[in-house]
Design a protein around this motif. Structure first.
Motif, PDB file in Angstrom:
ATOM      1  N   PHE A 233       3.309   2.423  -6.473  1.00  0.00           N
ATOM      2  CA  PHE A 233       2.018   2.658  -5.670  1.00  0.00           C
ATOM      3  C   PHE A 233       2.110   3.968  -4.955  1.00  0.00           C
ATOM      4  O   PHE A 233       3.224   4.175  -4.201  1.00  0.00           O
ATOM      5  CB  PHE A 233       1.863   1.572  -4.769  1.00  0.00           C
ATOM      6  CG  PHE A 233       1.549   0.408  -5.713  1.00  0.00           C
ATOM      7  CD1 PHE A 233      -0.032  -0.209  -5.652  1.00  0.00           C
ATOM      8  CD2 PHE A 233       2.368  -0.835  -6.307  1.00  0.00           C
ATOM      9  CE1 PHE A 233      -0.353  -1.317  -6.436  1.00  0.00           C
ATOM     10  CE2 PHE A 233       2.036  -1.827  -6.805  1.00  0.00           C
ATOM     11  CZ  PHE A 233       1.078  -1.919  -6.986  1.00  0.00           C
ATOM     12  N   ASP A 234       1.114   4.738  -4.732  1.00  0.00           N
ATOM     13  CA  ASP A 234       1.283   5.834  -3.822  1.00  0.00           C
ATOM     14  C   ASP A 234      -0.020   5.892  -3.150  1.00  0.00           C
ATOM     15  O   ASP A 234      -1.092   5.236  -3.642  1.00  0.00           O
ATOM     16  CB  ASP A 234       1.454   7.218  -4.594  1.00  0.00           C
ATOM     17  CG  ASP A 234       0.408   7.584  -5.532  1.00  0.00           C
ATOM     18  OD1 ASP A 234      -0.874   7.890  -5.090  1.00  0.00           O
ATOM     19  OD2 ASP A 234       0.740   7.197  -6.762  1.00  0.00           O
ATOM     20  N   TYR A 235       0.120   6.556  -1.906  1.00  0.00           N
ATOM     21  CA  TYR A 235      -1.188   6.370  -0.973  1.00  0.00           C
ATOM     22  C   TYR A 235      -1.270   7.678  -0.175  1.00  0.00           C
ATOM     23  O   TYR A 235      -0.495   8.456   0.022  1.00  0.00           O
ATOM     24  CB  TYR A 235      -1.265   5.015  -0.241  1.00  0.00           C
ATOM     25  CG  TYR A 235       0.120   4.906   0.877  1.00  0.00           C
ATOM     26  CD1 TYR A 235       0.166   5.507   1.791  1.00  0.00           C
ATOM     27  CD2 TYR A 235       1.226   4.436   0.287  1.00  0.00           C
ATOM     28  CE1 TYR A 235       1.029   5.567   2.637  1.00  0.00           C
ATOM     29  CE2 TYR A 235       2.293   4.231   0.894  1.00  0.00           C
ATOM     30  CZ  TYR A 235       2.278   4.659   2.359  1.00  0.00           C
ATOM     31  OH  TYR A 235       3.245   4.730   3.022  1.00  0.00           O
ATOM     32  N   ALA A 236      -2.450   7.717   0.429  1.00  0.00           N
ATOM     33  CA  ALA A 236      -2.639   8.590   1.425  1.00  0.00           C
ATOM     34  C   ALA A 236      -4.053   8.463   2.032  1.00  0.00           C
ATOM     35  O   ALA A 236      -5.077   7.859   1.504  1.00  0.00           O
ATOM     36  CB  ALA A 236      -3.015  10.208   0.682  1.00  0.00           C
ATOM     37  N   THR A 237      -4.072   8.516   3.597  1.00  0.00           N
ATOM     38  CA  THR A 237      -5.189   8.301   4.422  1.00  0.00           C
ATOM     39  C   THR A 237      -5.773   9.685   4.485  1.00  0.00           C
ATOM     40  O   THR A 237      -5.292  10.734   5.058  1.00  0.00           O
ATOM     41  CB  THR A 237      -4.835   7.757   5.754  1.00  0.00           C
ATOM     42  OG1 THR A 237      -4.016   6.468   5.483  1.00  0.00           O
ATOM     43  CG2 THR A 237      -6.021   7.585   6.726  1.00  0.00           C
TER      44      THR A 237
END
Length: 297
Positions: A233-237
Motif C-alpha cells: 500500500f502506498d499513499y499521499a495526501t
C-alpha cells in the motif's frame, strides 16, 4: 650722374625686397577637441558625461509573479474597513512564498515569508475564522512544500498584536508524507480469491476501515500466490479545501489517495488492484488540530 642714380634705386629696391621675403610668416592654427576632453586629453569639467535618468516609481519594472492571489474584500481587523491580502511567489517551484497583509489601520503592510513553494493548486486562499476565536484567519489549505513533495502543507496565518503567527496544520506524525499515517494489515489476505480482506487504519483519526481486494485480485485470473509479491500500500495526501462544519465553524478537508498494488515476481510487472480515497476533515480545537468527519470511498 643719371646712371649712378639708377643703380642706387635698383640697389635700394633689392634690399627692400630681400627684407620682405625673409620676414617669418605666422600661421594661425585651430585645434578641434572632443566634448568633455581638452587638447591635453584631460577631462574637462564643462562637459561631464551624461547620466541615465533613474526610473520614477510609476516607471519601475514590475515583478514577474509565478503565482499571485489578491483578496481585498474582507475586514480582517474588525474596524469596518476592507483590508487586503496579497499572496505571491516569484518562482513556481522556488521557495519562499510571500504574503503581504495590508490593514486599513496600518501604514505599512505585514510582510510574511513562508518557507514553502507554491504549486498551481496553491491558488486556494480563504479568509475565514477557522480557529474559532472570532478573528478571521488567512488559510492556505493546499500549499505544496519542498520537503513534502507529493503531499500538501496547509497553513493558517493569524493576526496577533505583535505580528502574524504561522500555524502549520500538519504536525509530526499527522498526514506527513514520511510519517506512519496509515497502516494496512491483512485480516485473511493472500492472492487467492476469497481471502483478500485487509484493514486500513488512519493513525491521525484512529478510524479503521475494512478493504476487500477481491475484485482487483480477480482481474489477475488464476494465479499462484508464490508468483506475486505481497500486497503493498502506498499513499499521499494531495488536496485540501476549506469546508463548513457544525456550529458555523470551518475545517480543512484533505484527500488522501491509497493504492493497493502487487507485482509479478517473474516478469516484474506491477498491478494496481484498487485505489481508495480517504476524505478527512481537520478541525482546530483546544489549541491543536484533530480529525473530525472522515469517509473512505
Amino acid at each position: 650722374i643719371m646712371r649712378q642714380f639708377s643703380i642706387l634705386v635698383i640697389l635700394i629696391s633689392s634690399i627692400l625686397l630681400l627684407c620682405v621675403c625673409c620676414t617669418p610668416v605666422q600661421v594661425k592654427t585651430e585645434t578641434t577637441s572632443t566634448p568633455g576632453v581638452d587638447i591635453n586629453n584631460e577631462a574637462s569639467p564643462l562637459a561631464a558625461p551624461s547620466q541615465q535618468p533613474s526610473l520614477s516609481p510609476s516607471e519601475e519594472i514590475p515583478i514577474a509573479y509565478a503565482v499571485s492571489i489578491i483578496k481585498d474584500d474582507t475586514d480582517i481587523d474588525g474596524d469596518g474597513v476592507m483590508d487586503s491580502v496579497h499572496a505571491y511567489s516569484t518562482g513556481l517551484f522556488e521557495p519562499p512564498f510571500y504574503v503581504d497583509i495590508t490593514l486599513s489601520t496600518k501604514e505599512k503592510p505585514y510582510h510574511v515569508s513562508v518557507d514553502t513553494d507554491c504549486l498551481d493548486s496553491g491558488n486556494k486562499l480563504c479568509i475565514v475564522d477557522i480557529t474559532g476565536d472570532s478573528i478571521p484567519d488567512i488559510v492556505f489549505p493546499n500549499l505544496g512544500g519542498t520537503d513534502t513533495r507529493g503531499t500538501i502543507s496547509p497553513l493558517v496565518l493569524t493576526l496577533k498584536e505583535d505580528g502574524v503567527e504561522q500555524s502549520a496544520v500538519f504536525g509530526a506524525g499527522f498526514f506527513q508524507k514520511d510519517s506512519l499515517t496509515f497502516v494496512c494489515s491483512p485480516i485473511n489476505g493472500d492472492h487467492t480469491v476469497g481471502n483478500n480482506l485487509y484493514t486500513l487504519e488512519c493513525k491521525a483519526s484512529g478510524n479503521k476501515y475494512a478493504i476487500d481486494l477481491q475484485e482487483g485480485l480477480s482481474a489477475l485470473g488464476s494465479v499462484d500466490s508464490e508468483d506475486y509479491t505481497e500486497i503493498l500500500f502506498d499513499y499521499a495526501t494531495f488536496s485540501g479545501d476549506v469546508v463548513a462544519v457544525e456550529n458555523g465553524r470551518y475545517g480543512i478537508e484533505v484527500v488522501s489517495v491509497i493504492n493497493a498494488t502487487t507485482s509479478n515476481l517473474n516478469t516484474g510487472d506491477g498491478t494496481t488492484l484498487e485505489t481508495y480515497y480517504l476524505y478527512s476533515v481537520l478541525e482546530y480545537e483546544d489549541g491543536g488540530w484533530k480529525v473530525g468527519d472522515e469517509r473512505l470511498s
